[in-house]
Motif scaffolding. Structure first.
Motif, PDB file in Angstrom:
ATOM      1  N   CYS A 286       0.851  -1.186   0.000  1.00  0.00           N
ATOM      2  CA  CYS A 286       0.000   0.000   0.000  1.00  0.00           C
ATOM      3  C   CYS A 286       0.885   1.234   0.000  1.00  0.00           C
ATOM      4  O   CYS A 286       1.693   1.411   0.903  1.00  0.00           O
ATOM      5  N   HIS A 289       1.314   3.180   3.248  1.00  0.00           N
ATOM      6  CA  HIS A 289       1.609   2.558   4.544  1.00  0.00           C
ATOM      7  C   HIS A 289       2.678   3.248   5.386  1.00  0.00           C
ATOM      8  O   HIS A 289       2.576   3.280   6.595  1.00  0.00           O
ATOM      9  N   CYS A 292       0.725   5.629   7.416  1.00  0.00           N
ATOM     10  CA  CYS A 292      -0.621   5.252   7.841  1.00  0.00           C
ATOM     11  C   CYS A 292      -0.633   4.727   9.268  1.00  0.00           C
ATOM     12  O   CYS A 292       0.082   3.797   9.603  1.00  0.00           O
ATOM     13  N   CYS A 299      -0.469  -4.685   4.662  1.00  0.00           N
ATOM     14  CA  CYS A 299      -0.299  -3.447   3.909  1.00  0.00           C
ATOM     15  C   CYS A 299       1.097  -3.335   3.308  1.00  0.00           C
ATOM     16  O   CYS A 299       1.308  -2.660   2.320  1.00  0.00           O
ATOM     17  N   CYS A 321      -8.281  -0.049   0.715  1.00  0.00           N
ATOM     18  CA  CYS A 321      -7.652  -0.192   2.028  1.00  0.00           C
ATOM     19  C   CYS A 321      -7.958  -1.568   2.586  1.00  0.00           C
ATOM     20  O   CYS A 321      -9.072  -2.070   2.434  1.00  0.00           O
ATOM     21  N   TRP A 322      -6.965  -2.170   3.206  1.00  0.00           N
ATOM     22  CA  TRP A 322      -7.153  -3.516   3.760  1.00  0.00           C
ATOM     23  C   TRP A 322      -7.924  -3.495   5.061  1.00  0.00           C
ATOM     24  O   TRP A 322      -8.431  -4.504   5.511  1.00  0.00           O
TER      25      TRP A 322
HETATM   26  S1  SF4 Z   1      -4.552   0.516   6.499  1.00  0.00           S
HETATM   27 FE1  SF4 Z   1      -5.238   0.919   4.436  1.00  0.00          FE
HETATM   28  S2  SF4 Z   1      -4.313   2.821   3.895  1.00  0.00           S
HETATM   29 FE2  SF4 Z   1      -3.285   2.127   5.729  1.00  0.00          FE
HETATM   30  S3  SF4 Z   1      -1.523   1.066   4.941  1.00  0.00           S
HETATM   31 FE3  SF4 Z   1      -3.105  -0.456   5.157  1.00  0.00          FE
HETATM   32  S4  SF4 Z   1      -4.118  -0.539   3.208  1.00  0.00           S
HETATM   33 FE4  SF4 Z   1      -2.895   1.311   3.219  1.00  0.00          FE
END
Ligand code: SF4
Ligand SMILES: Nc1ncnc2c1ncn2[C@@H]1O[C@H](COP(=O)(O)OP(=O)(O)OP(=O)(O)O)[C@@H](O)[C@H]1O
Ligand SMILES: Nc1ncnc2c1ncn2[C@@H]1O[C@H](COP(=O)(O)OP(=O)(O)O)[C@@H](O)[C@H]1O
Ligand code: SF4
Ligand SMILES: [Mg+2]
Ligand SMILES: [Mg+2]
Lengths: 339, 323, 330
Positions: A286, A289, A292, A299, A321-322
């Motif tokens: 991601c 990440h 985040c 991620c 988003c996971w």
């Molecule tokens: S929670 Fe969502 S936005 Fe945050 S790193 Fe994981 S996939 Fe990406």
């Protein structure tokens, strides 16, 4: 409503000395007739490149690697240059961020405005000028006929942006793409321009793609919003849903970072730590990440797809988003390793 | 999902990934520029020859061998000999001295004059600026070669007369060597032709840098003017200047050759490529070897300086570096 | 900190009738001389420890106010006092000890650092200049300053071009802090930055203010940001301050028609509110500062303009404790 513009798997990258910059990474979205779609994200996240790709106005270093841009079913990426020119300024009108440099300083406003009318509409020069004068009045520049003889430097920034709007609307386009049209302007002028575009939209039924980095502007003008990050669409939602029920951590972060004109003061702003990535590789994780606060192991290993969110998919609300962030709570200032 | 690990890579690590510095980067860029690299070789060679030429030459540049006049290239005289039986190869090596000293000295003089005039104009502005700009315009509007000829014709005789007087008065043999007059005149003419370019460049640089916020910030810190100039303004004006100087060196050498060609350059006996070319031209049909050597050297060196200048320009301009 | 202090105690900075006019050449060939009234007759105080916000549209004279206050522009007229010491008229040399105590941070972090100087050197300059630290001491101070602004001390040997806009702004802040100043003019320190980075810098400035008891003059064009960070706010229009009040009062009860118009122009990040909100868009552009309108400078755009407005300059007066305004209609 029917779909006017259907963008599928659009991918654009730049050739640079070290390899590639992956500016737009396989994004898909649609625009309905008469709809206003806002595209938000920080600088460098690919907003401008996306819009320039639609009409293939990219700099030479850029190449569209993949994708389709269907305007009423016709793929703009397949058109030859001649056909494309008919689309630009005809079906698709564009306004750019910098009203200072998007007009030719050596040619008077009238000639510049008349040009697309003559070219696309086959009008005679005098008809085109008459129409241009009307258009100027329409965008709120009084005494249009006299001002046609003036040059861009004789107009203020806000007025130049009005001229740009008049020009892009002159051939009654189906889509108006506005790339940060108010970023260079003051708030009072921004309010004037936003009002003008809303009024024109309601009158002519043109569909608008409004690019901005300012979420507050979005609230007032958009029907639907796309949030971009690192060349991906990370969230897409109707405007109310996005503001009331944001589902992507980046969107949440952007909203927390905005100070407001009402409510409590003396609180700290929540921030997104770090800064956006440079896009020299396509991530297999991601891209958000490192910044985040919700990130989990997954991620770092897989890049999430844009998918309908839980319990709200019927509204066309999608996020990449996971994690279902409603299930998690993080401290308001998480992710600020930089401080 | 209950507890979430909060993983945040700080900015620190992100930026750590690119340890660079401007000059090292510039050097790397230069090294990656093949043209510039190719250009450096002849230039280094030129300076080497200029420094050590006398130890390398097989013959003295003045040594005349009347038994071997105008011989074609052979194992004895690699590039043949001239009318007076002097070894052409040796003369070319000596000519490098003329070329380098002309390039270095005239560039240095014009640079100093340009620096002073340009900084005054840029920093003081107003009338001083107008005067300097006017002066540069006037100088630049005159054809360079014509200027050189005029200077030579009007100043040479009086200067030589003065030298003679000085010799009679002081008995210092220094004043006997009239080649100094030549050198002074050539350098002077070159400097006169070249200073306006440097002055304009420096003036422009100072005007643009003076309005940068870092200069304002330095003033806000209470920095004295001298330190602002040496620490902020000059280092930032360096890049374009280095480029201009590199190109200017080649330019000065070409100009000097042109002077020689027109008979207002460094007069014999110091060999000068320009002079050799003009002599060679007279009999290029019968004895082409007199022309080829100096002409090729001249061409190689000018092109090299031009390429190096281009390379430096790209290397020192971060905007050229791409993503 | 406290707005009630404004009437008692010695202000850290006092500005009295400060004006700055620029002489420019206009016309196609620069044939005519004209005067830009960038700053006209502006007065305000800044109390120790508070943040005074200064807002207004582009070109209204905010930066000029900040620069003239710091004597980086020579004022045309008026006086500036720093802790009751007059700074107007001091020579650059006499100013130097005061420069240490009053600093500035600029809008554009890209042009505020010399590209040829490592950031360690940039931060070290004021230490050297004001003889605050030398040698090993200086290195330690630089490391501490970088740490204070949230940067890795190992960055000291890097050049500005290796940093993002937000990081550069942190460096600029560290450089300003190196002087151990008491007062900092922040001239739109976040306008050139992305939204998420803006929030980082705002938080940083607030943390530093608390830690070092700093006093800020915070210049911005974003009203929401000013509301967030300031204790009191002054609104400028075309070279004049038109209203000044503690922030709660200014935002809840704006008295000047221009302040009101400005507030109504700001978009609200809430779609439902935004749809219902009254939209009285203020018409016209800010007139040129070369020939500013006579009387009240806002009169050509003012919805309330009446008889005296176009020829009588409204008086700058305190209508309630701490609430100043210049308008005939108030
Ligand atoms: S929670 Fe969502 S936005 Fe945050 S790193 Fe994981 S996939 Fe990406
Ligand atoms: N050095 C100068 N010479 C001439 N005019 C100037 C100069 N500096 C500023 N001005 C003029 O003074 C007025 C105020 O400028 P100032 O930079 O203070 O505005 P500002 O409020 O800071 O605007 P912004 O929000 O765009 O930074 C403007 O009309 C500007 O054009
Ligand atoms: N001419 C170019 N050469 C190389 N990379 C570019 C070029 N133009 C844009 N990019 C890169 O493409 C990405 C997206 O840029 P852009 O669409 O302009 O962002 P924004 O969202 O601010 O409009 C960025 O990473 C940017 O650095
Ligand atoms: S003085 Fe008059 S013109 Fe000026 S703001 Fe007040 S009412 Fe409007
Ligand atoms: Mg953009
Ligand atoms: Mg400013």
């Amino acid at each position: 409503m029917s779909v006017l513009l259907d963008v599928q798997e659009l991918q654009t990258r730049f050739q640079v000395r070290k390899g590639y910059v992956y500016a737009v990474n396989g994004i898909s979205f649609t625009l309905e007739e008469g709809e206003t779609l806002a595209v938000v994200g920080e600088s460098g996240c690919g907003k401008s490149v996306t819009m320039l790709s639609l009409v293939r106005l990219l700099p030479p270093a850029a190449s569209i690697e993949n994708g389709k841009v269907l305007l009423r079913g016709e793929d703009l990426l397949e058109l030859n240059l001649r056909q494309l020119r008919d689309v630009r300024g005809g079906e698709v009108g564009m306004i750019f961020q910098d009203p200072m440099t998007s007009l030719n300083p050596f040619i008077n406003i009238g000639t510049q405005m008349a040009e697309p009318l003559v070219y696309h509409r086959g009008m005679s020069k005098s008809d085109a000028l008459a129409r241009s004068a009307e258009l100027l009045e329409m965008v709120g520049i009084p005494d249009g006929e006299a001002r046609l003889r003036e040059y861009p430097h004789q107009f203020s920034g806000g007025m130049r942006q009005r001229v740009m709007i008049a020009m892009s609307m002159s051939c009654e386009p189906a889509v108006l793409i506005a790339d940060e049209p108010t970023t260079a302007l003051d708030v009072t002028i921004q309010a004037q321009i936003v009002d003008l575009v809303k009024e024109l939209r309601d009158r002519s039924g043109v569909a608008v793609i409004w690019i901005t980095h300012d979420l507050s502007v979005v609230a007032g003008i958009a029907d639907r919003v796309i949030v971009m990050y690192a060349g991906y669409i990370v969230e897409e939602a109707p405007v109310d849903a996005l503001f009331e029920d944001p589902r992507h951590p980046y969107t949440v972060g952007l909203m927390g970072a905005l100070p407001s004109l009402t409510g409590e003061t003396g609180t700290r702003l929540t921030t997104i730590g770090g800064s956006p990535p440079d896009l020299i590789e396509l991530p297999d994780f991601c891209p958000f990440h490192p910044r985040c606060p919700y990130a989990i192991d997954r991620c770092r290993k897989e890049n999430p797809m844009l998918e309908p969110v839980a319990e709200a998919s019927d509204r066309g609300h999608r996020a990449a988003c996971w994690v279902d962030i409603r299930d998690v709570s993080v401290s308001s200032e998480a992710g600020v390793a930089a401080d | 999902m209950t507890t979430q690990e909060i993983a945040v890579t700080s900015e620190i690590e992100i930026a750590e990934a690119s340890p660079t510095n401007l000059w090292r980067d510039a050097l790397a860029r230069l090294a990656a520029n093949r043209l510039a690299l190719v250009a450096i070789l002849p230039i280094v060679l030129l300076f080497f020859i200029a420094a050590f030429g006398p130890y390398l030459t097989p013959y003295d540049f003045l040594a005349q061998d009347f038994t071997a006049r105008l011989v074609s290239p052979s194992s004895e005289h690699w590039l043949g000999t001239d009318e007076l039986g002097r070894d052409v190869f040796s003369r070319i090596l000596y000519g490098a001295r003329t070329a380098v000293s002309v390039g270095l000295v005239s560039t240095a003089i014009s640079l100093v004059v340009g620096l002073v005039m340009g900084s005054l104009a840029g920093y003081l502005g107003g009338r001083v600026d107008m005067l300097v700009v006017w002066l540069t315009d006037v100088t630049r509007s005159m054809p360079a070669l014509l200027l050189a000829i005029v200077i030579n014709l009007t100043l040479k005789v009086p200067l030589e007369a003065w030298m003679e007087q000085m010799y009679l008065a002081t008995k210092n043999t220094f004043f006997r060597q009239t080649m100094w007059v030549d050198l002074v005149l050539v350098f002077g003419a070159l400097a006169l032709i070249q200073w306006p370019g440097y002055a304009r460049l420096i003036r422009g640089q100072i005007l643009s840098i003076r309005s940068r916020n870092y200069v304002l910030a330095a003033r806000a810190l209470g920095m004295p003017t001298g330190r602002i100039l040496t620490r902020y303004v000059i280092p930032n004006a360096m890049g374009p200047l280095i480029v201009a100087v590199s190109a200017g060196m080649g330019g000065a050498m070409v100009l000097e050759s042109a002077f020689s060609f027109l008979g207002v350059g460094v007069q014999l006996p110091i060999p000068s490529w320009g002079k050799m070319i003009s002599d060679g031209l007279r009999m290029w049909q019968t004895h082409p070897h007199l022309l080829v050597g100096p002409a090729v050297m001249m061409a190689v060196i000018t092109v090299s300086f031009a390429w190096l200048g281009d390379g430096l320009n790209d290397a020192l301009n971060p905007r050229q570096w791409g993503g | 900190m406290s707005q009630t202090e404004s009437s008692n105690g010695v202000p850290l900075v006092r500005v009295e009738n400060l004006s700055k006019h620029f002489s420019v050449r206009i016309g196609a060939y620069g044939e005519t001389r004209a005067t830009v009234h960038a700053l006209d007759d502006v007065s305000f105080n800044v109390q120790r420890g508070e943040t005074l916000g200064l807002v207004g549209e582009s070109g209204c004279g905010k930066s000029t106010a900040g620069l003239t206050l710091l004597q980086l522009h020579r004022p045309t007229s008026g006086k500036v006092f720093f802790e009751e010491q007059e700074v107007t008229g001091l020579s650059e040399k006499e100013m130097r000890p005061l420069r240490r105590r009053m600093q500035i941070i600029f809008q554009d972090p890209y042009s505020t650092l010399s590209p040829r100087m490592t950031i360690g050197n940039a931060i070290g300059e004021p230490l050297w200049l004001h003889e605050l630290a030398t040698g090993q001491d200086a290195q330690e101070r630089i490391a501490k300053l970088l740490d204070d602004v949230g940067l890795n001390p190992a960055f000291a040997f890097r050049y500005p071009h290796e940093f993002s806009g937000g990081q550069r702004q942190r460096v600029c802040i560290a450089r300003a802090l190196a002087c151990e100043p008491e007062f900092i003019v922040c001239d739109e320190p976040i306008s050139a930055l992305d939204v998420s980075i803006q929030a980082q810098i705002i938080n940083l400035l607030q943390d530093l203010q608390e830690e070092y008891n700093l006093t800020y003059l915070f210049i911005a064009h974003d009203l929401a940001v000013v509301r967030h960070i300031s204790d009191r706010v002054a609104v400028m229009y075309l070279g004049r301050v038109v209203e000044m009040a503690p922030k709660e009062r200014l935002f809840e009860n704006p008295l000047h028609p221009y302040t009101n118009a400005l507030l109504l122009s700001v978009p609200v990040p809430n779609p439902r509110l935004e749809r219902q909100r009254e939209h009285t868009v203020i018409s016209g552009n800010v007139p040129s500062a070369i020939n500013p309108p006579s009387g009240c400078r806002f009169h050509p755009r003012c919805p309330l303009a009446f008889e005296p407005c176009d020829h009588v300059v409204p008086e700058w007066r305190e209508v309630e404790a701490g609430h100043w305004v210049a308008c005939h209609a108030v």
